[in-house]
Design an enzyme around this catalytic site. Structure first.
Site, PDB file in Angstrom:
ATOM      1  N   LEU A  15      -7.969   8.154   3.212  1.00 54.65           N
ATOM      2  CA  LEU A  15      -7.489   9.617   3.462  1.00 54.65           C
ATOM      3  C   LEU A  15      -6.346   9.664   4.897  1.00 54.65           C
ATOM      4  O   LEU A  15      -5.500  10.435   4.102  1.00 54.65           O
ATOM      5  CB  LEU A  15      -8.965  10.137   4.291  1.00 54.65           C
ATOM      6  CG  LEU A  15     -10.183  10.188   3.033  1.00 54.65           C
ATOM      7  CD1 LEU A  15     -10.667  10.979   3.896  1.00 54.65           C
ATOM      8  CD2 LEU A  15      -9.811  11.372   2.260  1.00 54.65           C
ATOM      9  N   GLY A  45       0.866  -1.123  -0.148  1.00 57.14           N
ATOM     10  CA  GLY A  45       0.051   0.066   0.074  1.00 57.14           C
ATOM     11  C   GLY A  45       1.062   1.052  -0.069  1.00 57.14           C
ATOM     12  O   GLY A  45       2.178   1.141   0.775  1.00 57.14           O
ATOM     13  N   ARG A  84     -24.069  14.146  20.189  1.00 58.13           N
ATOM     14  CA  ARG A  84     -24.831  12.165  19.568  1.00 58.13           C
ATOM     15  C   ARG A  84     -23.489  11.879  19.832  1.00 58.13           C
ATOM     16  O   ARG A  84     -22.294  12.085  20.357  1.00 58.13           O
ATOM     17  CB  ARG A  84     -24.084  11.998  17.765  1.00 58.13           C
ATOM     18  CG  ARG A  84     -25.500  12.324  17.025  1.00 58.13           C
ATOM     19  CD  ARG A  84     -24.897  12.595  15.609  1.00 58.13           C
ATOM     20  NE  ARG A  84     -26.494  13.351  15.135  1.00 58.13           N
ATOM     21  CZ  ARG A  84     -26.830  13.573  13.913  1.00 58.13           C
ATOM     22  NH1 ARG A  84     -25.543  13.883  12.852  1.00 58.13           N
ATOM     23  NH2 ARG A  84     -28.119  13.645  13.388  1.00 58.13           N
ATOM     24  N   GLY A 116       4.922  -7.276   4.070  1.00 55.99           N
ATOM     25  CA  GLY A 116       4.769  -7.946   2.667  1.00 55.99           C
ATOM     26  C   GLY A 116       5.838  -7.973   1.716  1.00 55.99           C
ATOM     27  O   GLY A 116       6.656  -9.381   1.471  1.00 55.99           O
ATOM     28  N   ARG A 166     -23.628   7.537  15.412  1.00 52.32           N
ATOM     29  CA  ARG A 166     -23.477   7.675  13.525  1.00 52.32           C
ATOM     30  C   ARG A 166     -21.660   7.428  13.950  1.00 52.32           C
ATOM     31  O   ARG A 166     -21.263   7.589  14.663  1.00 52.32           O
ATOM     32  CB  ARG A 166     -22.891   8.954  13.060  1.00 52.32           C
ATOM     33  CG  ARG A 166     -24.668   9.795  13.031  1.00 52.32           C
ATOM     34  CD  ARG A 166     -25.249   9.411  11.912  1.00 52.32           C
ATOM     35  NE  ARG A 166     -26.888   9.544  11.631  1.00 52.32           N
ATOM     36  CZ  ARG A 166     -27.789   9.767  12.471  1.00 52.32           C
ATOM     37  NH1 ARG A 166     -27.408   9.473  13.518  1.00 52.32           N
ATOM     38  NH2 ARG A 166     -29.051  10.896  12.727  1.00 52.32           N
ATOM     39  N   MET A 170      -7.384   3.114  10.105  1.00 54.23           N
ATOM     40  CA  MET A 170      -6.754   1.981   9.670  1.00 54.23           C
ATOM     41  C   MET A 170      -5.890   1.782  10.820  1.00 54.23           C
ATOM     42  O   MET A 170      -5.280   2.367  11.795  1.00 54.23           O
ATOM     43  CB  MET A 170      -5.259   2.407   8.301  1.00 54.23           C
ATOM     44  CG  MET A 170      -6.986   2.553   7.338  1.00 54.23           C
ATOM     45  SD  MET A 170      -5.631   2.201   5.781  1.00 54.23           S
ATOM     46  CE  MET A 170      -6.666   2.025   4.601  1.00 54.23           C
ATOM     47  N   THR A 174       5.689   1.729   6.310  1.00 54.44           N
ATOM     48  CA  THR A 174       4.026   1.640   6.910  1.00 54.44           C
ATOM     49  C   THR A 174       3.600   2.968   7.310  1.00 54.44           C
ATOM     50  O   THR A 174       3.457   3.361   7.924  1.00 54.44           O
ATOM     51  CB  THR A 174       3.732   0.392   6.846  1.00 54.44           C
ATOM     52  OG1 THR A 174       1.954   0.291   7.432  1.00 54.44           O
ATOM     53  CG2 THR A 174       4.651  -0.288   8.279  1.00 54.44           C
ATOM     54  N   ASP A 181       0.974   1.612   9.293  1.00 54.88           N
ATOM     55  CA  ASP A 181      -0.100   1.840  10.518  1.00 54.88           C
ATOM     56  C   ASP A 181       2.044   1.436  11.698  1.00 54.88           C
ATOM     57  O   ASP A 181       1.285   0.988  12.829  1.00 54.88           O
ATOM     58  CB  ASP A 181      -0.196   0.003  10.576  1.00 54.88           C
ATOM     59  CG  ASP A 181      -1.431  -0.620   9.385  1.00 54.88           C
ATOM     60  OD1 ASP A 181      -1.811   0.818   8.858  1.00 54.88           O
ATOM     61  OD2 ASP A 181      -0.989  -1.790   9.134  1.00 54.88           O
TER      62      ASP A 181
HETATM   63  O1  F6P Z   1      -0.844  -1.697   5.811  1.00 51.86           O
HETATM   64  C1  F6P Z   1      -1.317  -0.310   5.744  1.00 51.86           C
HETATM   65  C2  F6P Z   1      -2.493  -0.208   4.960  1.00 51.86           C
HETATM   66  O2  F6P Z   1      -3.425   0.864   4.969  1.00 51.86           O
HETATM   67  C3  F6P Z   1      -3.151  -1.578   6.661  1.00 51.86           C
HETATM   68  O3  F6P Z   1      -3.813  -0.217   7.434  1.00 51.86           O
HETATM   69  C4  F6P Z   1      -5.288  -1.885   5.792  1.00 51.86           C
HETATM   70  O4  F6P Z   1      -5.265  -2.274   6.317  1.00 51.86           O
HETATM   71  C5  F6P Z   1      -4.847  -1.999   4.643  1.00 51.86           C
HETATM   72  O5  F6P Z   1      -3.393  -1.363   3.847  1.00 51.86           O
HETATM   73  C6  F6P Z   1      -5.766  -1.422   3.457  1.00 51.86           C
HETATM   74  O6  F6P Z   1      -4.984  -1.878   2.249  1.00 51.86           O
HETATM   75  P1  F6P Z   1      -5.676  -1.819   0.943  1.00 51.86           P
HETATM   76  O7  F6P Z   1      -5.379  -0.593   0.309  1.00 51.86           O
HETATM   77  O8  F6P Z   1      -5.051  -2.465   0.393  1.00 51.86           O
HETATM   78  O9  F6P Z   1      -7.329  -1.592   1.099  1.00 51.86           O
END
Ligand code: F6P
Length: 359
Positions: free
Chosen positions: A284, A10, A174, A116, A277, A181, A137, A139
């Site tokens: 994004l 990604g 609310r 990966g 909600r 993510m 990443t 993440d």
């Molecule tokens: O690993 C980065 C990430 O943005 C994760 O947070 C998320 O689960 C995944 O990639 C989403 O991947 P894709 O863009 O393939 O939906």
């Protein structure tokens, strides 16, 4: 030297800054640099490898995405090859990568990717391809580096979103639930949740109970706040439960998380009767211009990767080990992911502020 560079997995804000640093550092010592399109696809199709010049990397430090393109499908070790009968055979095409490498007379590959892609880079290094890895990443879940570029940008975007949600939450009394993510680790949710002053933060490292979540929500109304903000990492799950997938993956497809925010919002509404909600911030968090911290880290990683090539330190990855950037073996770097320490200082800070983790 003739070196190649690719971006896999990604996208993350800062990829272009790494590319720029690699290209300029290499050109400045008289090397040639080639960009491989779309992860490894460019090498395997034979058409996706182009020389990179100063002009190609001019003005890209602040740009999101990657000028080289990327994919999280193209694993050369498990390449899907369609058979004439319509079925698909999974082949190891690392030999083709090695051959393409030789034919192009390349001396090294700088592979930028997440867990990966770095696993692939590590396997290619084991097969004798001279690879240097650069971790990326949003993440922030790679254990060998203190932080990955892209993470701070994602936290900034998520914190801004939480701030905006406060307006509507307060105006309408609310409960607003926002899903962020973070596949296996709750770093984005934790950092943005604390910085954005959420009331509840749910992360994969701390399985939650809906009783506890709803108790906190009700306490917000009881103490006069009159609204509540709940941040949910996409990989969060209830005690005794499992993460929520949009697509469980398989047959060549990556598993795709997502939807837990809506599940949590629905349960809050049912149990408390409060108007609730939800929204998922989704991609994004990965797009747009990297914040200054990520630009700088990405530029440092790019320059350091070229240094490692110069030292012929292959099978390694650059990693932030403050105050410096060091080399770590790729095999070690992909061994385990970095999750949020549940007794760590940021979690303790959140608890001290009265933020609930739903436990
Ligand atoms: O690993 C980065 C990430 O943005 C994760 O947070 C998320 O689960 C995944 O990639 C989403 O991947 P894709 O863009 O393939 O939906």
């Amino acid at each position: 030297m003739r070196i190649a560079i690719n971006t896999g997995g990604g996208d993350a804000p800062g990829l272009n800054a790494v590319i720029r640093a690699v290209v300029l550092s290499a050109l400045n010592q008289g090397w040639e640099v080639f960009g491989i399109r779309n992860g490894y696809e460019g090498l395997l199709s034979g058409e996706g490898v182009t020389p990179l010049t100063r002009a190609d990397v001019r003005g890209i430090t602040h740009l999101g995405g990657t000028i080289l393109g990327t994919t999280n499908r193209g694993n050369p070790l498990e390449w899907p090859c369609p058979r004439p009968d319509g079925t698909v055979e999974i082949r190891d095409r690392s030999g083709d990568i090695a051959r393409a490498f030789e034919e192009l007379d390349l001396d090294a590959l700088i592979a930028i990717g997440g867990d990966g892609s770095l696993r692939i880079a590590s396997a290619l290094a084991d097969k004798g391809i001279p690879v240097v890895g650069v971790p990326k990443t949003i993440d922030n879940d790679l254990a060998a580096t203190q932080v990955t570029f892209g993470f701070h940008t994602a936290v900034e975007v998520a914190t801004d979103a939480i701030g905006r949600l406060h307006s509507t939450a307060e105006a309408h009394q609310r409960v607003m639930v926002v899903e962020l993510m973070g596949r296996h680790a709750g770093w984005i949710a934790l950092f943005a949740g604390v910085a954005g002053t959420a009331d509840v933060i749910l992360i994969p490292e701390i399985p939650y109970s809906m009783d506890s979540v709803c108790q906190k929500v009700e306490a917000r109304y009881a103490n006069g706040a009159g609204f509540a903000i709940v941040v949910v990492a996409e990989g969060a799950y209830p005690v005794g439960g499992k993460p929520f997938f949009q697509d469980p993956g398989g047959a060549g497809r990556n598993a795709r998380l997502g939807g837990i925010g809506e599940v949590v919002a629905h349960e809050i509404a049912e149990r408390t009767g409060r108007e609730t909600r939800s929204l998922a911030l989704g991609h994004l968090q990965r797009g747009g211009s990297p914040v200054a911290y990520d630009r700088l880290l990405a530029l440092r990683f790019g320059a350091a990767a070229v240094d490692l090539v110069k030292e012929r330190c292959f099978g390694c990855m650059v990693a932030l080990d403050p105050p410096d950037v060091h080399a770590v073996p790729l095999a070690e770097a992909v061994e385990r992911i970095k999750t949020v320490p549940v007794e760590g200082d940021v979690v303790r800070t959140a608890r001290a502020l009265g933020i609930s983790f739903g436990d």
